[in-house]
Design an enzyme around this catalytic site. Structure first.
Site, PDB file in Angstrom:
ATOM      1  CB  CYS A 260      28.209  73.699   2.158  1.00 38.91           C
ATOM      2  SG  CYS A 260      29.068  74.933   1.156  1.00 38.91           S
TER       3      CYS A 260
ATOM      4  CG  ASN B  96      28.954  80.289   0.147  1.00 38.33           C
ATOM      5  OD1 ASN B  96      28.917  81.514   0.152  1.00 38.33           O
ATOM      6  ND2 ASN B  96      28.108  79.589  -0.563  1.00 38.33           N
TER       7      ASN B  96
ATOM      8  CB  CYS C  54      32.233  72.632  -3.032  1.00 34.66           C
ATOM      9  SG  CYS C  54      34.028  72.811  -3.199  1.00 34.66           S
ATOM     10  NE  ARG C  55      29.601  70.306   1.060  1.00 34.77           N
ATOM     11  CZ  ARG C  55      29.740  70.017   2.343  1.00 34.77           C
ATOM     12  NH1 ARG C  55      29.090  68.979   2.846  1.00 34.77           N
ATOM     13  NH2 ARG C  55      30.502  70.753   3.125  1.00 34.77           N
ATOM     14  CB  SER C  56      26.031  76.187  -0.078  1.00 32.49           C
ATOM     15  OG  SER C  56      27.177  76.971   0.063  1.00 32.49           O
TER      16      SER C  56
ATOM     17  CG  ASP D 146      33.638  68.701   2.193  1.00 32.56           C
ATOM     18  OD1 ASP D 146      33.902  69.107   1.044  1.00 32.56           O
ATOM     19  OD2 ASP D 146      34.140  69.187   3.228  1.00 32.56           O
TER      20      ASP D 146
HETATM   21  P1  4NP Z   1      32.012  73.196   0.670  1.00 34.40           P
HETATM   22  O1  4NP Z   1      33.423  72.471   0.497  1.00 34.40           O
HETATM   23  O2  4NP Z   1      31.711  73.217   2.155  1.00 34.40           O
HETATM   24  O3  4NP Z   1      31.089  72.309  -0.095  1.00 34.40           O
HETATM   25  O4  4NP Z   1      32.169  74.590   0.075  1.00 34.40           O
HETATM   26  C1  4NP Z   1      34.573  72.839   1.215  1.00 34.40           C
HETATM   27  C2  4NP Z   1      35.298  73.944   0.811  1.00 34.40           C
HETATM   28  C3  4NP Z   1      36.454  74.273   1.493  1.00 34.40           C
HETATM   29  C4  4NP Z   1      36.863  73.519   2.572  1.00 34.40           C
HETATM   30  C5  4NP Z   1      36.119  72.435   2.982  1.00 34.40           C
HETATM   31  C6  4NP Z   1      34.968  72.088   2.298  1.00 34.40           C
HETATM   32  N1  4NP Z   1      38.053  73.842   3.244  1.00 34.40           N
HETATM   33  O5  4NP Z   1      38.433  73.116   4.175  1.00 34.40           O
HETATM   34  O6  4NP Z   1      38.701  74.856   2.919  1.00 34.40           O
END
Ligand code: 4NP
Length: 162
Positions: free
Chosen positions: A11, A14, A16-18, A129
């Site tokens: 994602c 790294n 939340c989703r992945s 996201d």
């Molecule tokens: P992820 O979510 O891609 O599912 O881990 C996010 C985590 C952090 C951010 C964006 C999405 N950020 O902008 O910091």
């Protein structure tokens, strides 16, 4: 015995989703007793959160489903395309960023796919996201991941993916 199938969830951050994908997949693999057959990891296309544990909101949502979240964030690298068999992009933007990373790998062998291609009970084409939204977004991520990971494992067991 065959060498393990290597799976990488990717994602943006790294956190939340992945990592949720990695932990949901390991949970399902454990339930099936297939631990020796898989190596599962996750990474982010961005480097904002390198070394950080999964987001607490993701951890809370996963815990209610009996899934513990572990791991530390790392950034995806060109060699991931030769070190893994499957790379699951959570959304289209992750996919496009991964295509750029793949160009820097000398001998890419991984199959790069949009994770939702494996979902059967959901019509979404991307795992949204959840970072800037409410708790329902984290539950949605887990719904999609449980669906697609279950379908992937079923297809893997039937030999459909060979
Ligand atoms: P992820 O979510 O891609 O599912 O881990 C996010 C985590 C952090 C951010 C964006 C999405 N950020 O902008 O910091």
């Amino acid at each position: 015995m065959d060498s393990p199938t290597r799976l990488l969830f990717v994602c943006l951050g790294n956190i939340c989703r992945s990592p949720a994908g990695e932990n949901v997949m390991n949970h399902l693999i454990g339930k099936e007793g297939l631990e020796s057959q898989f190596v599962v990891d996750s990474a982010g296309t961005a480097g904002y959160h390198i070394g950080n544990p999964p987001d607490l909101r993701m951890g809370r949502a996963a815990k209610t489903r009996g899934i513990a979240m572990c791991g530390r964030a790392r950034q995806v690298k060109p060699s991931d395309f030769s070190d893994f068999d499957w790379i699951f992009a959570m959304d289209r933007s992750n996919y496009d960023d991964l295509v750029a990373v793949r160009k820097k790998c000398d001998a890419p062998t991984a199959k790069l796919v949009l994770f939702c291609d494996f979902c059967e009970a959901h019509s979404e084409s991307e795992v949204p996201d959840p970072y800037y939204g409410g708790p329902e977004g984290f539950d949605k991520v887990l719904d999609l991941l449980e669906d697609g990971c279950g379908v992937f494992l079923r297809k893997w067991k039937s030999g459909e993916l060979d």
